[in-house]
Design an enzyme around this catalytic site. Structure first.
Site, mmCIF file in Angstrom:
data_model
loop_
_atom_site.group_PDB
_atom_site.id
_atom_site.type_symbol
_atom_site.label_atom_id
_atom_site.label_comp_id
_atom_site.label_asym_id
_atom_site.label_seq_id
_atom_site.Cartn_x
_atom_site.Cartn_y
_atom_site.Cartn_z
ATOM 1 N N LYS A 96 19.654 -0.855 91.693
ATOM 2 C CA LYS A 96 18.247 -0.570 91.980
ATOM 3 C C LYS A 96 17.470 -0.355 90.689
ATOM 4 O O LYS A 96 16.448 -0.977 90.459
ATOM 5 C CB LYS A 96 18.139 0.669 92.875
ATOM 6 C CG LYS A 96 16.760 0.855 93.491
ATOM 7 C CD LYS A 96 16.614 2.157 94.279
ATOM 8 C CE LYS A 96 17.218 2.081 95.661
ATOM 9 N NZ LYS A 96 16.806 3.223 96.530
ATOM 10 N N GLU B 293 28.193 1.273 85.076
ATOM 11 C CA GLU B 293 29.278 0.330 85.347
ATOM 12 C C GLU B 293 28.726 -1.080 85.533
ATOM 13 O O GLU B 293 29.262 -2.060 85.015
ATOM 14 C CB GLU B 293 30.014 0.719 86.644
ATOM 15 C CG GLU B 293 30.903 1.942 86.534
ATOM 16 C CD GLU B 293 30.185 3.221 86.895
ATOM 17 O OE1 GLU B 293 28.932 3.257 86.843
ATOM 18 O OE2 GLU B 293 30.876 4.201 87.227
ATOM 19 N N GLY C 1 21.618 4.088 98.963
ATOM 20 C CA GLY C 1 22.669 3.179 98.503
ATOM 21 C C GLY C 1 23.701 2.893 99.577
ATOM 22 O O GLY C 1 24.099 1.746 99.793
ATOM 23 N N ARG C 2 24.134 3.928 100.301
ATOM 24 C CA ARG C 2 25.197 3.730 101.289
ATOM 25 C C ARG C 2 24.687 3.111 102.587
ATOM 26 O O ARG C 2 25.466 2.849 103.490
ATOM 27 C CB ARG C 2 25.942 5.041 101.537
ATOM 28 C CG ARG C 2 25.080 6.253 101.820
ATOM 29 C CD ARG C 2 25.926 7.532 101.657
ATOM 30 N NE ARG C 2 25.169 8.767 101.830
ATOM 31 C CZ ARG C 2 24.460 9.376 100.879
ATOM 32 N NH1 ARG C 2 24.379 8.863 99.660
ATOM 33 N NH2 ARG C 2 23.833 10.508 101.127
ATOM 34 N N GLU D 280 29.916 11.113 101.171
ATOM 35 C CA GLU D 280 28.763 11.246 100.283
ATOM 36 C C GLU D 280 27.570 11.832 101.050
ATOM 37 O O GLU D 280 26.745 12.529 100.483
ATOM 38 C CB GLU D 280 28.407 9.890 99.676
ATOM 39 C CG GLU D 280 27.422 9.978 98.530
ATOM 40 C CD GLU D 280 27.435 8.746 97.627
ATOM 41 O OE1 GLU D 280 28.010 8.803 96.539
ATOM 42 O OE2 GLU D 280 26.851 7.712 98.014
ATOM 43 N N HIS E 242 53.853 2.209 109.594
ATOM 44 C CA HIS E 242 55.017 2.201 108.708
ATOM 45 C C HIS E 242 54.718 2.941 107.410
ATOM 46 O O HIS E 242 55.478 2.831 106.463
ATOM 47 C CB HIS E 242 55.423 0.760 108.405
ATOM 48 C CG HIS E 242 55.864 0.011 109.622
ATOM 49 N ND1 HIS E 242 57.183 -0.206 109.923
ATOM 50 C CD2 HIS E 242 55.161 -0.533 110.649
ATOM 51 C CE1 HIS E 242 57.281 -0.884 111.061
ATOM 52 N NE2 HIS E 242 56.056 -1.095 111.530
ATOM 53 N N LYS F 137 28.486 12.592 85.762
ATOM 54 C CA LYS F 137 27.761 11.526 85.071
ATOM 55 C C LYS F 137 27.159 12.046 83.755
ATOM 56 O O LYS F 137 27.287 11.417 82.711
ATOM 57 C CB LYS F 137 26.656 11.050 86.015
ATOM 58 C CG LYS F 137 26.119 9.682 85.786
ATOM 59 C CD LYS F 137 25.345 9.248 87.044
ATOM 60 C CE LYS F 137 24.112 8.465 86.702
ATOM 61 N NZ LYS F 137 23.377 8.043 87.912
#
Lengths: 507, 507
Positions: free
Chosen positions: A206, A212, A267-268, A353, A384, A495
């Site tokens: 955004k 990253e 964002g999510r 979040e 399993h 951050k």
């Protein structure tokens, strides 16, 4: 707002919990054989079977009372109406507007309708994706695009990645790759697999400053230029989902190929916005619109259905029941569907979040459990791996099982086995079994709750409805716990500290 | 055996917990600035920094007392000596023998040495893998093998898959694919990507009756024969890791190409046995032996090092401290390494299948918490997904951070950022931060514990040591909790119920 623990409903639920702690699901089924038929909710093609939960009519009634006391309906209506319910950031929360293709809700922020802008970006996505998919948009040497690399992290990664994996049988566009981690191994592995002449990079940030994403984007650009392409070619191979025109242009991207979204898209919740572009490139705009329509059908159900038949509300109430009253602090999501193998990771972000919070909307410390730890895996693999603990561990984890009636492949015997296993696990968890004489390690206490979410087949529409159901579940739980589900201040400190370390030259 | 809660150490730890609940990690660091240097353990190339835990010398002393009271050393020695410590199945537990290439431990079961058999299978794996990797072993039309498809589930999938992903930069053999889920989508997607003339299927099932694995193996064989190959060609394209010669031969596999293992190899410890064959095909036998040697170095450390400096013992004790005394019932594993992205899933099986138990070795119900819910994800992705809850949620999750000093790729700036983030998150979790005036949502309580496991670089040897460290951690916790960590009766009931449903024709 009342504090939840001060409501009458909360007190009543504490009494319910004392009662229910002594009751086994075997008793509940024996006392009320009709519950398996009655404890069902349907919405937008999904069926929620909630009969295997440690509740009866009285418990459910008190849970609905809690929803009323915490004003779930009023908060829902405020969200749809574009109120700034994300108070710590002073933002509206309007992912429902992104999938409201016919403007049924008339969403607006401060009186300004949002539908027009949404349609404009959708049209831009359609035009661009059709150009790429037909080959009208070619790479700088004239070759069609064979590979799309999405560079984004968190919401700009998990949603599109999960959807592309879930709908892989319908994939008919360029191959898609996702790079999120700043670990250079991630971009290195992808760049080894693609060709600079035929690769389109889609940069999702955004602010166009996410550490990253920009680190990976610059390494991708370096690699592209090292292949012999010149600066002018960047605009054929890089586009952006962003709102920062200046930074996007400085990177070398044509602002015409910047796809916008708005501060009322968290964002999510952003897979429904321009962040969904890699989905569109992979599956085509028509399927993406089917995804939006599926979500919209769930949005209508959530808006219009009484609380006691409202599928996401029921999911939320059952989760709160376990988390706050029976002290089961984790929640497992276990799709019996290879295509949904990324759903647990996606829901970790959506849920943890949103509701992993310690203060109320008014900034008071909470004195009750908020969001659970969400985890899971895919069936039958998980049987399993960690099912031993689900059946015989000392802590109880409520489970969401998810399964399609009909598969996308033609191996009918596989699907029969898959579904039998799903059903059997849900049954074994609640029913349990006494141990054979002298073999106490073979005893199963049972009484372990689960939901079963099922649908006819997993297609774009169903997937949209499924994801929207979880979104609304998480929203309702945030209201029950009186937290702001739409901010994420908890990521701020790490951050800042990482930034300080990098400035010091450490790390 | 004493019940753990009846030991003096347990009582002392309960008092410690009462004391430590009132202490903040900020106080612990202020009172003892040397702890960051002192609270370190090293073994086999790994360093465990455990300074960010809510313990001091007194707590650690009581934890070691608990290990002594529960006879951790004696149980360890019994395991290495080949005693049948898996009592409910009357089996020895000798994964340490699989990686004891020089027979340093002289492992034997009932007086019969196992080393010779282990070497024989290793030699078979070397010969076969070299034939495939050099092209001496070709498909039925004479073409070399380009793709290996491993068909197995649980331990026959998670371990080899995780290792192949972790060591991807060293991959120099055929491409590898893994099919585990009985969902037909899984095998369908892989078969669409490979060529029957150049694909080798590796079928991993000890009994050769595992439902998922045999269903997938038969579909793979159908696909292979449908390509025009005749029955005799099956033996060029299918091999097995099994002990059931008859069933393997009936399938069409040459019993010469059946790779054996033994009843003292548990499924979740089987990557060190013939089940490691896909690793060998992908990476070569020398690298696989380096993996074994790395694990062996950790086995020696675990055997020879005093408890209070013993890396896996310390990991186990800290886990028990949180699980049993501070009531933190989940544990997160967060590698800051894209290559280790499957490690959390692998460790879910290792830990939760081992210690998700409700009865003691003697069959008495436990009255204390056993295995935690293990979950996690990879950094930095997880920062953008669930770290909100780690920092500001109402439940505390102890974290294992894992990071390499030096990457395998050449993008130095990426690695600097990656490591700074890892360090910053560990710091932010314990230190916390007061909120700016009027912004209570920006407060971080801190006092959230984590370990940091680091090593110079992730190679086969380090990875072997890392996995072995977790294996021994889980073993020690099983001893502390007086459970049998080597059976998995909890998977029995669901399996039986699925079988019954399928017989009835339902599902």
């Amino acid at each position: 707002m009342p504090r939840p623990t001060e409501t009458k409903a909360w007190q009543a639920l504490a009494s319910e919990a004392a009662r229910m702690r002594e009751v086994h699901l075997r008793d509940l089924f024996a006392d009320d054989p009709g519950r398996s038929e009655r404890y069902k909710a349907t919405a937008a093609g999904l069926t929620l079977d909630y009969s295997r939960h440690r509740v009866d009519d009285a418990t459910l009634g008190r849970l609905v009372d809690l929803a009323r006391a915490m004003e779930v309906e009023a908060w829902r209506d405020r969200m749809y109406a574009g109120a700034r319910i994300n108070t710590s950031e002073n933002r509206a929360v309007l992912h429902v507007a992104l999938r409201d293709l016919d403007d049924a809700f008339g969403c607006a922020v401060d009186g300004v309708a949002v539908h027009g802008e949404v349609r404009t970006v959708l049209a831009q996505m359609r035009a661009f994706s059709e150009a790429v998919r037909t080959g009208a948009w070619a790479g700088h040497t004239g070759k069609p695009i064979s590979d799309v690399v999405n560079i984004g992290i968190g919401g700009s990664d998990l949603g599109p990645r999960m959807v592309c994996t879930a709908l892989a049988p319908h994939h008919d566009g360029p191959r898609t790759h996702f790079v999120s981690n700043v670990d250079g191994q991630a971009i290195t592995e992808v760049l080894e697999a693609v060709d600079p002449e035929t690769t389109l990079f889609v940069i999702a940030s955004k602010t166009f400053t996410t550490q990253e994403t920009l680190t990976n984007a610059h390494s991708a650009r370096d690699w592209f230029l090292a292949s012999g392409a010149d600066d002018a070619a960047i605009a054929r191979h890089f586009v952006a989902m962003s709102t920062n025109t200046e930074a996007v242009a400085a990177f070398g991207i044509d602002p015409e190929n910047m796809f916008r979204f708005w501060d009322w898209v968290g964002g999510r919740y952003s897979l429904w916005s321009a962040i969904g572009l890699p989905i569109v490139l992979a599956l085509g705009m028509d399927r993406y619109e089917a995804l939006l329509r599926g979500a919209h059908a769930m949005d209508r159900h959530f808006l219009e259905t009484p609380l006691d038949q409202n599928l996401p509300v029921l999911m939320a109430l059952l989760g709160a029941w376990y988390n706050n009253f029976l002290d089961f602090s984790t929640h497992a999501v276990i799709p019996y569907d290879h295509r949904l193998r990324l759903l647990p990771s996606f829901l970790q972000q959506l849920d943890m979040e949103s509701n992993g919070k310690r203060v109320t909307r008014d900034g008071e410390p909470v004195a009750w459990a908020t969001g659970p730890v969400v985890w899971g895996g895919v069936g039958t693999d998980a049987q399993h791996a960690f099912f031993q603990l689900l059946h015989q561990g000392t802590q109880v984890t409520p489970v969401d099982f998810i399964v399609a009636e009909t598969p996308a492949h033609g191996l009918a015997s596989h699907h029969r086995i898959l579904r039998a296993n799903c059903e059997a696990q849900a049954e074994a968890l609640w029913r349990g079994r006494e141990a054979p004489q002298g073999e106490p390690h073979r005893a199963f206490g049972g009484n372990r709750p689960s939901s079963l979410l099922s649908f006819e087949r997993l297609d774009a529409q169903t997937l949209g409805a499924l994801v929207a159901a979880y979104e609304h579940k998480v929203f309702v739980q945030g209201v029950l716990w009186d937290v702001n589900s739409f901010d994420q201040w908890g990521v701020e400190l790490g951050k800042a500290m990482a930034g300080a370390l990098l400035e010091k030259g450490a790390g």
